[in-house]
Structures are given as C-alpha cells and as structure tokens.
Design an enzyme around this catalytic site. Sequence first.
Site, PDB file in Angstrom:
ATOM      1  N   GLY B  41      27.223  16.723  29.451  1.00  0.00           N
ATOM      2  CA  GLY B  41      28.631  16.752  29.068  1.00  0.00           C
ATOM      3  C   GLY B  41      29.517  16.810  30.294  1.00  0.00           C
ATOM      4  O   GLY B  41      29.247  17.545  31.245  1.00  0.00           O
ATOM      5  N   ARG B 338      47.396  28.678  13.552  1.00  0.00           N
ATOM      6  CA  ARG B 338      47.021  27.468  12.826  1.00  0.00           C
ATOM      7  C   ARG B 338      46.455  27.732  11.437  1.00  0.00           C
ATOM      8  O   ARG B 338      46.785  27.034  10.494  1.00  0.00           O
ATOM      9  CB  ARG B 338      45.984  26.712  13.650  1.00  0.00           C
ATOM     10  CG  ARG B 338      46.587  26.202  14.904  1.00  0.00           C
ATOM     11  CD  ARG B 338      45.591  25.570  15.815  1.00  0.00           C
ATOM     12  NE  ARG B 338      46.320  25.021  16.947  1.00  0.00           N
ATOM     13  CZ  ARG B 338      45.746  24.435  17.975  1.00  0.00           C
ATOM     14  NH1 ARG B 338      44.433  24.328  18.035  1.00  0.00           N
ATOM     15  NH2 ARG B 338      46.477  23.966  18.954  1.00  0.00           N
ATOM     16  N   GLU B 454      33.565  24.169  24.188  1.00  0.00           N
ATOM     17  CA  GLU B 454      33.579  24.224  22.723  1.00  0.00           C
ATOM     18  C   GLU B 454      32.168  24.344  22.150  1.00  0.00           C
ATOM     19  O   GLU B 454      31.993  24.818  21.021  1.00  0.00           O
ATOM     20  CB  GLU B 454      34.297  22.977  22.164  1.00  0.00           C
ATOM     21  CG  GLU B 454      34.646  23.097  20.700  1.00  0.00           C
ATOM     22  CD  GLU B 454      35.514  21.950  20.170  1.00  0.00           C
ATOM     23  OE1 GLU B 454      36.213  21.303  20.975  1.00  0.00           O
ATOM     24  OE2 GLU B 454      35.492  21.724  18.946  1.00  0.00           O
ATOM     25  N   ARG B 464      41.033  29.881  16.674  1.00  0.00           N
ATOM     26  CA  ARG B 464      41.449  29.723  18.063  1.00  0.00           C
ATOM     27  C   ARG B 464      42.948  29.523  18.140  1.00  0.00           C
ATOM     28  O   ARG B 464      43.521  28.793  17.343  1.00  0.00           O
ATOM     29  CB  ARG B 464      40.747  28.517  18.685  1.00  0.00           C
ATOM     30  CG  ARG B 464      41.212  28.213  20.087  1.00  0.00           C
ATOM     31  CD  ARG B 464      40.418  27.100  20.718  1.00  0.00           C
ATOM     32  NE  ARG B 464      40.669  25.803  20.152  1.00  0.00           N
ATOM     33  CZ  ARG B 464      41.755  25.060  20.401  1.00  0.00           C
ATOM     34  NH1 ARG B 464      42.699  25.521  21.205  1.00  0.00           N
ATOM     35  NH2 ARG B 464      41.888  23.866  19.850  1.00  0.00           N
TER      36      ARG B 464
HETATM   37  C1  LIG Z   1      43.198  15.702  19.564  1.00  0.00           C
HETATM   38  C2  LIG Z   1      42.903  17.017  20.202  1.00  0.00           C
HETATM   39  C3  LIG Z   1      43.897  17.710  20.884  1.00  0.00           C
HETATM   40  C4  LIG Z   1      43.640  18.940  21.479  1.00  0.00           C
HETATM   41  N1  LIG Z   1      44.646  19.579  22.147  1.00  0.00           N
HETATM   42  C5  LIG Z   1      44.375  20.759  22.763  1.00  0.00           C
HETATM   43  C6  LIG Z   1      45.381  21.433  23.510  1.00  0.00           C
HETATM   44  O1  LIG Z   1      46.512  20.979  23.624  1.00  0.00           O
HETATM   45  N2  LIG Z   1      45.071  22.600  24.127  1.00  0.00           N
HETATM   46  C7  LIG Z   1      43.811  23.133  24.037  1.00  0.00           C
HETATM   47  O2  LIG Z   1      43.580  24.171  24.623  1.00  0.00           O
HETATM   48  N3  LIG Z   1      42.835  22.504  23.341  1.00  0.00           N
HETATM   49  C8  LIG Z   1      43.088  21.337  22.702  1.00  0.00           C
HETATM   50  N4  LIG Z   1      42.087  20.715  22.002  1.00  0.00           N
HETATM   51  C9  LIG Z   1      40.719  21.254  22.033  1.00  0.00           C
HETATM   52  C10 LIG Z   1      40.037  20.896  23.351  1.00  0.00           C
HETATM   53  O3  LIG Z   1      40.467  19.627  23.773  1.00  0.00           O
HETATM   54  C11 LIG Z   1      38.529  20.865  23.265  1.00  0.00           C
HETATM   55  O4  LIG Z   1      38.063  21.986  22.616  1.00  0.00           O
HETATM   56  C12 LIG Z   1      37.921  20.834  24.651  1.00  0.00           C
HETATM   57  O5  LIG Z   1      38.496  19.829  25.423  1.00  0.00           O
HETATM   58  C13 LIG Z   1      36.432  20.660  24.596  1.00  0.00           C
HETATM   59  O6  LIG Z   1      35.937  20.478  25.903  1.00  0.00           O
HETATM   60  P1  LIG Z   1      34.398  20.464  26.186  1.00  0.00           P
HETATM   61  O7  LIG Z   1      34.253  20.278  27.634  1.00  0.00           O
HETATM   62  O8  LIG Z   1      33.762  21.648  25.580  1.00  0.00           O
HETATM   63  O9  LIG Z   1      33.823  19.210  25.386  1.00  0.00           O
HETATM   64  P2  LIG Z   1      34.224  17.656  25.389  1.00  0.00           P
HETATM   65  O10 LIG Z   1      35.403  17.360  26.189  1.00  0.00           O
HETATM   66  O11 LIG Z   1      34.200  17.217  23.964  1.00  0.00           O
HETATM   67  O12 LIG Z   1      33.036  16.964  26.144  1.00  0.00           O
HETATM   68  C14 LIG Z   1      31.796  16.759  25.578  1.00  0.00           C
HETATM   69  C15 LIG Z   1      30.946  16.017  26.572  1.00  0.00           C
HETATM   70  O13 LIG Z   1      29.605  16.078  26.153  1.00  0.00           O
HETATM   71  C16 LIG Z   1      29.035  14.795  26.195  1.00  0.00           C
HETATM   72  N5  LIG Z   1      27.989  14.789  25.179  1.00  0.00           N
HETATM   73  C17 LIG Z   1      28.036  15.254  23.899  1.00  0.00           C
HETATM   74  N6  LIG Z   1      26.854  15.107  23.319  1.00  0.00           N
HETATM   75  C18 LIG Z   1      26.045  14.554  24.222  1.00  0.00           C
HETATM   76  C19 LIG Z   1      24.673  14.175  24.207  1.00  0.00           C
HETATM   77  N7  LIG Z   1      23.889  14.347  23.145  1.00  0.00           N
HETATM   78  N8  LIG Z   1      24.162  13.620  25.327  1.00  0.00           N
HETATM   79  C20 LIG Z   1      24.930  13.440  26.435  1.00  0.00           C
HETATM   80  N9  LIG Z   1      26.207  13.803  26.509  1.00  0.00           N
HETATM   81  C21 LIG Z   1      26.749  14.349  25.411  1.00  0.00           C
HETATM   82  C22 LIG Z   1      30.159  13.850  25.988  1.00  0.00           C
HETATM   83  O14 LIG Z   1      29.841  12.610  26.538  1.00  0.00           O
HETATM   84  C23 LIG Z   1      31.270  14.554  26.740  1.00  0.00           C
HETATM   85  O15 LIG Z   1      31.183  14.222  28.103  1.00  0.00           O
HETATM   86  C24 LIG Z   1      42.348  19.491  21.385  1.00  0.00           C
HETATM   87  C25 LIG Z   1      41.342  18.805  20.711  1.00  0.00           C
HETATM   88  C26 LIG Z   1      41.604  17.591  20.093  1.00  0.00           C
HETATM   89  C27 LIG Z   1      40.524  16.926  19.324  1.00  0.00           C
END
Ligand SMILES: Cc1cc2nc3c(=O)[nH]c(=O)nc-3n(C[C@H](O)[C@H](O)[C@H](O)COP(=O)(O)OP(=O)(O)OC[C@H]3O[C@@H](n4cnc5c(N)ncnc54)[C@H](O)[C@@H]3O)c2cc1C
Lengths: 251, 667
Positions: B41, B338, B454, B464
């Site tokens: 990720g 929310r 997440e 959240r």
């Molecule tokens: C539309 C939207 C708006 C949002 N706005 C806000 C905001 O304004 N403020 C806030 O705090 N939060 C916001 N959130 C929530 C927040 O964006 C996410 O919770 C957060 O960015 C998640 O980050 P992450 O690094 O955990 O995962 P992600 O950014 O989802 O990254 C997941 C990564 O894992 C990789 N991956 C997944 N499965 C596999 C696999 N099996 N093999 C290889 N790679 C894999 C993907 O390629 C990706 O690189 C928002 C969410 C959404 C959907």
Amino acid sequence: MNLTLKIYRQDGPNSKGRMETYPVTDISEHMSFLEMLDVLNEQLVNDGKEPVAFDHDCREGICGMCSLYINGEAHGPDRGVTTCQLHMRKFKDGDTIHIEPWRAAAFPIIKDLVVDRSAMDRIMNAGGFVSVNTSGNTQDANAIPIPKVDADKAFDAATCIGCGACVATCKNSSAMLFVGAKVSQLALLPQGQVERTDRVLNMVAQMDEEGFGNCTNTGACEVECPKGISLENIARLNSEFLIASLKAEKK
Amino acid sequence: MSILDSKIPEGPIKEKWTNHKNNINVVNPANKRHIDVIVVGTGLAGGAAAASLAEMGYNVKAFCFQDSPRRAHSIAAQGGINAAKNYQNDGDSTYRLFYDTVKGGDYRAREANVYRLAEVSANIIDQCVAQGVPFARDYGGLLDNRSFGGVLVSRTFYAKGQTGQQLLLGAYSAMSRQIGKGKIEMLNRHEMLDLVLVDGKARGIIARNLITGEIERHSAHAVVLGTGGYGNVFFLSTNAMGSNVTAAWKAHKKGAYFANPCFTQIHPTCIPRSGDYQSKLTLMSESLRNDGRIWVPKKKEDVIAIREGRLRAVDLKEEDRDYYLERRYPAFGNLVPRDVASRAAKERCDAGFGVNETGEAVYLDFAAAIMRYGTEKATVDGIHNASETMIRELGEKVIEAKYGNLFQMYEKITDDDPYKTPMMIYPAVHYTMGGIWVDYNLMTTIPGCYAAGEANFSDHGANRLGASALMQGLADGYFVLPYTIGDYLANEIRTGKISTDLPEFIEAERAVKDRISTLLENKGSKTVDHFHKRLGKIMWDNVGMARNEEGLKKAIAEIKALREEFWKDVFVPGKANGLNPELEKAGRVADFIELGELMALDALSRSESCGGHFRDESRTDEGEALRDDENFAFVSAWEWTGDPSKAALHKEALEFNDIELKQRSYK
Ligand SMILES: Cc1cc2nc3c(=O)[nH]c(=O)nc-3n(C[C@H](O)[C@H](O)[C@H](O)COP(=O)(O)OP(=O)(O)OC[C@H]3O[C@@H](n4cnc5c(N)ncnc54)[C@H](O)[C@@H]3O)c2cc1C
Ligand code: SF4
Ligand code: FES
C-alpha cells in the site's frame, strides 16, 4: 440512447492491435462514460467474451488513472474533466464513438486501452521532491510565511494528476506541461529553493531519456489538460532550465 | 483463548509515548541495511511508512495495485487534515483534540493511541510544509484553517478540496526520492494475494504481477499492511473502484484478528444515486457544512410539488423550510458528527420528506453563505449600495475560491449548478473504522505483521471525525510505525536474508494458484459484478445505517447462500497469464463476501448502539444512539477459525482513565 463504439483492442504488449465495433443500447444520459463501458463489458462477459481492459480507479477525476482518447481528444469532448467525469449527456443518440488508448513512444500499450505510464514516475524519481527527512524535527509550519499569490500559484501547479493527457494530445509527445507543473510548484515555494537548480536539470534529463518529445508551443496540452494546468508552467520550466544550465556551466 | 495484549505503556497519558520511545529497542544504523521490510500500500499510511523506513536505512519493497504509488485512494480525500496547532487561538490543545476524537468515536477507541495521535498531529503539518505541500494560506502568508464536524474549534488544515491529493503527493515525493536512491524497490500493478508465515512470524507475501499474471514470492523480516478500508463491501461507496479488503483478509485468515468489523461510517453528504448502472458514489466534502445549511421542506405538499417539478427549491419561503440539524442540535447545528447527521437525514427521508424522485435526498444550501460572503467582500472592497446581483456575484467568487473543485464535480455529475440551486445530498458508505486489530506498536496478532492507516482499527472508535483519517494515516506512517517496528526488528539483525524457497512460500504460492484456476475454470453463468451488487444490497439493507437482530440474522443466512452460489456459478473470462481485471475483481469479491458475514455477526453480537453502529433496539427517547458501557466497553477482535460465521470473539477491555464516559450530546 443507442450508440456504436469503435474500440481499439490489443491482446498483449507484443500483439498487433485492431479496431472492433460494438453496439450498445439503452444508454442513459446520466451515466458516466466509464459506466457506459461497464455496460458494454457486462454484456461482453455475459456473451462469454473478454471485456475491454481500461484503467480507472477513483472515478472522480483525481487519481489520474483513467485515460482514453475519445473521438480524437484526450479525455473526450468535455473540457476540464477526466474521462471518468465525462457524462453521456455530451453525446447524442445514434453517435459513433471512437475509443483509443494514449499514444506516445514513452507509453507502450499493455493491453487494449491500458498503457504503461511509469516513465512519468521515473521523471519524479529524478528530482520531483524536496530532500527533507520525515523525522518530525522540521521547523514550525508557520515559521516562513508564504505570500498568498505564490502559495496559490504553487497549489494550482500542484493539482496536476499525472494522467498523461498532455503527452497523449501533443503531436511531439512532449511531457513539458507535466514536468513544468512540478518544477513550478517547487520553484515557487521557499522550501524548494535549495535544490532548484539540480531539480530542473535532473528532471529534464530524465524526460529526454524516456523519449518524450520537445515542446513546439502548439498549446494543445493546455486545452486537453483536465486540471487546467496552464502554459505558464512550460514558460517557467524553460526559464528555470536556462538559468540552471548557465549556473551549471559556471561551476 | 489467548489474551489480547495491547502493550499500552505505563505512566500518565501525557508521557506514555515519550517514555515508550525511550524504552523500546532500536536497530543500529549499520544493521538496518541487512533488514528487509515489505510495505503493501502506498496511500498516506503505506507511502509515509515506506519513505520513512527507507530514509532510516531499511531495504523497502513497496507494493500497490495501481500503475503508480501516487494513485492510492488517499488521493481522493477532499476536505482537510486535523492538527492541534492552535494557530487560530481558539483554545485548541492536544488534550482537546484527544477528547474530541474519543468522544466523537463514542468512547470505543483506545485512549493511549488517540492521545499519541493528537500529540504528533502538529508535527505532521510541519513535515508536510517542509516537503512543499501547498496548504491554503491567508493574506498574511500564514496557514489557514476551517472547521469540521463534531468539534468547536477550527483546526482543519486544507488545500482547497484536494487536501488528500496534496498530502499524498507529499508522501509520494518522499517515496520518489528513495526510489531514485534505490532504497525503495517499487512494485506497481502488483496485488498481494497472501501473507506468508514462517515459524509463526510474518516473513513475506505472495503477489500477482497484474500485467504478466505471474505469481511472485517476496520475503522480508516484517510486513506492513497499509492497504486501506473495505467500504466497497457495500458495492456502492465513495471508495475507489479498486479499494478492497483482500490483503487485510488474507492476513486475518493467517491469524491476524479483525477488530470491530461492523463499525462503518456512512457519510451524510454524498451525491444521491441516480440509477441501477451506478458504479460508485461521490462524496461532497464535509467542509461544505462550514457554509452549507441542510434542510427539507416542512410541508408534505411542498415535497410533492418539488418532486413533480412544479416548485423550485429556491422559491420555497424561509418559514416553509425545516433546517432540521439546526433545529435538533442548536449547539453544533450543521456541524454535528457524521453518524448523527446521516441518521437525521435518513429520519427525514423515511418520514417522507426526501426531495428527489427516489425520496432519498435532502438539500445542502449555499444561498445564505453566498450572500453573507458577498456582503463582507463588498464592504472590504469599499463598494457601497452594491446591488443584490453584485453581492451574489462577489459571494459566488468567495465560495468558488473555497470549494471550486467540489462545485465543479457536482455540476459535472448532476448537470445542476450548485451556485444557483441547492445541492441534493444523501448519506453513503465512506469509511471503515473497523480493521485489523493492532497493539500500541501497530503490530497485529501475527508477530512481524503490522497494519497502518484505514486498514487497522485503532483510533476512531465507533465513528471517525472528519479530517482525522488523513491525520491518522500520516501519523502512523511518518511518526509511529518507523519507531515501533524497530522494537521487533532489533531481534532480527542476525536472521539474514529470508529464502523464498522455504516450504511455506511454496505452499502459499500453490494455494494462490489453485484459487485462480478454480475461478477461471468455474464456467458459471453470472458475472462478478452480479454477485457484488447482491452482496451490497444485503449489506446496505441490513448492516447499513440502522441494524436489528432480525435483519442481521437474515443477512448472515443470505450471505452464506450467496457465497455458495458465487463459487458454483461465477463466470470469470480471460486467462491467468496477463492483465485480467475480471479475475482481480473476482478474488476481491470472494473476500468481501466472507467479510460481509463477519460484519453482520459482529453487528449482531454488539446489541448496543454506538457511533455509526445503530441498533434499533438500543436508542434514547429522542432517537439517539444509546450505548451500554456496562456490557460493551470493549473492542471485539475476531479470530478466523475456518468459517466466517464461526469466528471466535476475543475482547479487549477499554479503560477510560483520562476521559469520563458520558452519553454523547451535541445539542
Ligand atoms: C472521497 C473521500 C474523501 C475523503 N476525505 C477525507 C478528508 O477530507 N479528511 C480525512 O481525514 N479523510 C478523508 N477520507 C478518508 C481517507 O482518505 C482515507 O481513510 C485514507 O486516505 C486512507 O489511507 P490509507 O493509506 O490507509 O489507504 P489508501 O490510500 O486507500 O491506500 C491503500 C493502498 O493499498 C494498496 N493496496 C490495497 N490492497 C492491496 C493489495 N491486495 N495488494 C497491493 N496493494 C494493495 C493500494 O494500491 C493503495 O496503494 C476520505 C475518503 C474518501 C473515500
Ligand atoms: S499537466 Fe494536465 S494533462 Fe498533463 S499529466 Fe498533469 S493533469 Fe494530466
Ligand atoms: S478514475 Fe481517477 S481520475 Fe479518472
């Protein structure tokens, strides 16, 4: 509405490509373009055929994953949007739509409409960053005020989504708008000053090595760029490059 | 039954993190070169972790399924990121951010983790600015803030409606630097399909090269999962099309407990669905609730007239509008959390006041804000006797500067102009608070396997707060995990390279290949999406905004039947060797179906209401969520036992020493 789709298909990186014709029926004007392709693919799978491969992920115009050359335009006929934000209300019943992949020497085709854009990442690896470690020991964020105009301009440049439409639309396959956007963002901010010279030289060198062409100022890229990245960024890239080259000569 | 050890450090809450960092093992810089870490990720959590670990000297291999690390779903986050900087001098502090987060999560998060999050939040902003992240600034050149739901201070930093993009590009640039130096090996278009354990420790992964279809073995001394949330179990959500649970689920099946799977966030302000072909839902950022007022008509006849197109929203008189959030929650108004805002919208729509054809939409109205800003601007510009049209124009410009991209997005999707007419919105699945259980070090119940962002369950309890996911992702990735992982890796300096020829790798690879063949050779009659949509409907109807015993039991039975049907009747076209998006989807949906069952089971076992988890059986007289602290002040951590419905429940008791447990109120 009912439409005729003419879609470029290619089985793998080394296969020969061909155009295929597919009719689709009952398309709602509220659908997005990619949802229309979903309908086609569902139909193909139900007929036991292989669906058309295309890149997409966020479907809201921000990840830069979707591409598609639609009726001769990168991201299709609408302005200021990516393909995933294009809606079918921009088309009419009975239309024939030509769908092709991005075409550029630096973007080899992987399958159907999917191309390899990793060359853009390699340009970033060459200098699209500020060399600061993530130690948490940096100075307070408000220690250096930044004039709002500069901050806003840097932000505008930073909104580039790295989709490659500028390259696909350019007759020279130039990546100057993409590179100019990053170089501008960091040149406009105090944090980018230390590496300003090396950054532009290294990024441009990598850009040339990847086989992207030169800019001849036709301006097509600005028109098709879904994020409205302006040609000003190419002008800034040119001047940054010139100054940096002179500095490098003096050394 | 094993006991969950959360490894919360001793001492007062304010000193726990500092003491912990002083006491844990560290790896000497020269030894880091001999240690490999896999990061799956490249979102805020994974990207930040990969960059930081590489800077520290570890050899990092990073994976993502998109064609570039910059496209992880964090890119789509819109509204902002919280930090207790108190730049606005409105009384913000680490404690207040900590308190707001624990309360906002309805007292179902671990105090020590949340405090640490609040503590490092300020560093995140410093770090990002140093990287060149162009946050919004005021005319004095200093950083600007906005407010988000559930709090009474202004602590949200933002970059227009593209905060996630700018933060992720910051993390991506830090990664790019390390990729350029050869310290990170980046494997794009690779999907992790299993976790490999050797002698009970996480030692690597099996991944599929999505271009060639090749199944690859990768080894390391530790594996970090930053693979995002699982909202797509509902089929329709605001998540990207590719967001999935597969990596987390594979870890779960190899021994990582899954915590609070039923804690799902339904976001109040999303564009309503428009048809059966719909592939995803689009969020309209919570930041809009700073300036937008939410309402429905007071009278049913107006609702009907609006639905039939005989009446326009803008023509409805003030006194005929019901600003129901301002009415019910005068203290927080449109900025309630929310879960509260979503339930209130559902309540109005269920009562027949929904304003679109499907009856599932409420208004988010900017008219008042436009006029207010316009008047302010006219005064500042020294324009006296400005006409209404002029004030409106000036006001629209201010709104455009703040939310331009969101308004454009809305217009492109709905073909309506939100500057002239109120937006229509409805709640949609957005975020998952549940995730892989981790201890204070972010290690899962599998030694050497970590989860960040997440993907883990850690900081948000049952709900959240807005702008806190970005904060958590970067906190985990930049400032927590790179240190805590050293405690484990310090014992690995003499291990040496892990061979991928060990029987465990061979066996895991064989299992992955077998599953792929089963899917491709199935020759069923229904598409993958067909099953995904049916799963989504079961989940939304029974495990969505309101849940009850009967519905949950029904859901469990239906999902079980769906799972059997999937394996009998799914049709996956194409081949294993080469790009095959249908095959990728099939694997993900198969995992979602198993997860869905566990979510329903979790929701059934928690008969209290808390945060986003609302049980019809447990509500106050005013219809608010009613917690049961006596029986449910714990984290549910589920252990895989071979079948989702037979998962074993482990409980981590939650102790509240620094915050008093109270019924949440935003009135
Ligand atoms: C539309 C939207 C708006 C949002 N706005 C806000 C905001 O304004 N403020 C806030 O705090 N939060 C916001 N959130 C929530 C927040 O964006 C996410 O919770 C957060 O960015 C998640 O980050 P992450 O690094 O955990 O995962 P992600 O950014 O989802 O990254 C997941 C990564 O894992 C990789 N991956 C997944 N499965 C596999 C696999 N099996 N093999 C290889 N790679 C894999 C993907 O390629 C990706 O690189 C928002 C969410 C959404 C959907
Ligand atoms: S400059 Fe525009 S067209 Fe080019 S990659 Fe960036 S967003 Fe795409
Ligand atoms: S799919 Fe993300 S920009 Fe189009």
